[in-house]
Design a protein around this motif. Structure first.
Motif, PDB file in Angstrom:
ATOM      1  N   THR A  22      17.829  16.825  10.495  1.00 62.00           N
ATOM      2  CA  THR A  22      16.367  16.721  10.445  1.00 62.00           C
ATOM      3  C   THR A  22      15.916  15.396  11.048  1.00 62.00           C
ATOM      4  N   ALA A  35       9.420  20.514  16.812  1.00 64.00           N
ATOM      5  CA  ALA A  35      10.105  19.872  15.673  1.00 64.00           C
ATOM      6  C   ALA A  35       9.687  18.415  15.510  1.00 64.00           C
ATOM      7  N   ASP A  38       6.993  18.288  12.857  1.00 60.21           N
ATOM      8  CA  ASP A  38       7.239  18.979  11.586  1.00 60.21           C
ATOM      9  C   ASP A  38       6.901  18.142  10.362  1.00 60.21           C
ATOM     10  N   SER A  52       1.396  22.115  10.584  1.00 57.99           N
ATOM     11  CA  SER A  52       1.576  23.528  10.956  1.00 57.99           C
ATOM     12  C   SER A  52       0.675  24.469  10.155  1.00 57.99           C
TER      13      SER A  52
END
Length: 185
Positions: A22, A35, A38, A52
């Protein structure tokens, strides 16, 4: 009992790997990726929500991320969230669409990012070693309570070390892949 300790250690080590992956996705390579955004949150009617949930995020081309807000009143807060993030990105707004053009990386910036990647990898390794230490301590506690023999202790510690070596190899693999990606752009 030993199998439970090994399984728990394996699960905790996997969480360290997942956290590393991550973290590595947030390190930008000059190539557009949703990403990157995110982890961003935006204030939406008084509460913080993931970006998102307030907008549609897409990749237009190799260097452009497009953000379409669900509500036109959200354009300002989304821009603010992007600007105050640690990503160093500049949003360009055209009506209800925010575009982020990924700047090309300089050689120095690439080297700096490689250092960041190595730092993240070292953090993950420290986490895995801590799991190994905890598992070995649990095994020693079982020996003290005379629930397992010293032979079982040695076997258990060897298994935990094998597990540790496997996960450290996964970290090295993910790190090498990210470094290659950073330096080849």
């Amino acid at each position: 009992m030993l199998n439970e300790i090994k399984k728990e250690a394996g699960d905790r080590m996997q969480k360290s790997i997942d956290a590393l992956k991550t973290a590595l996705t947030k390190i930008r390579t000059g190539r557009a990726s949703t990403a990157l955004l995110d982890h961003l949150t935006v204030e939406y009617y008084g509460s913080e929500v993931p970006l998102s949930q307030a907008a549609q995020i897409t990749v237009e081309d190799a260097r452009t991320i497009s953000i379409t807000a669900w509500d036109k009143n959200m354009i300002g807060p989304i821009e603010k969230a992007i600007l105050k993030s640690d990503l160093g990105l500049n949003p360009n707004t055209a009506g209800t669409i925010i575009r982020i053009i990924m700047p090309p990386l300089t050689e120095q910036r690439r080297k700096d990012l490689v250092k960041v990647v190595k730092g993240e990898a070292e953090q993950a390794k420290v986490g895995i070693r801590a799991v190994r230490r905890d598992a070995n301590q649990d095994i020693k506690d079982l020996v003290k309570e005379k629930l397992i023999s010293t032979d079982d202790e040695k076997r258990g510690e060897a298994d935990i070390q094998k597990l540790t070596d496997q996960f450290v190899a996964k970290i090295d693999e993910a790190t090498a892949l990210k470094e290659k990606e950073l330096m080849s752009m």
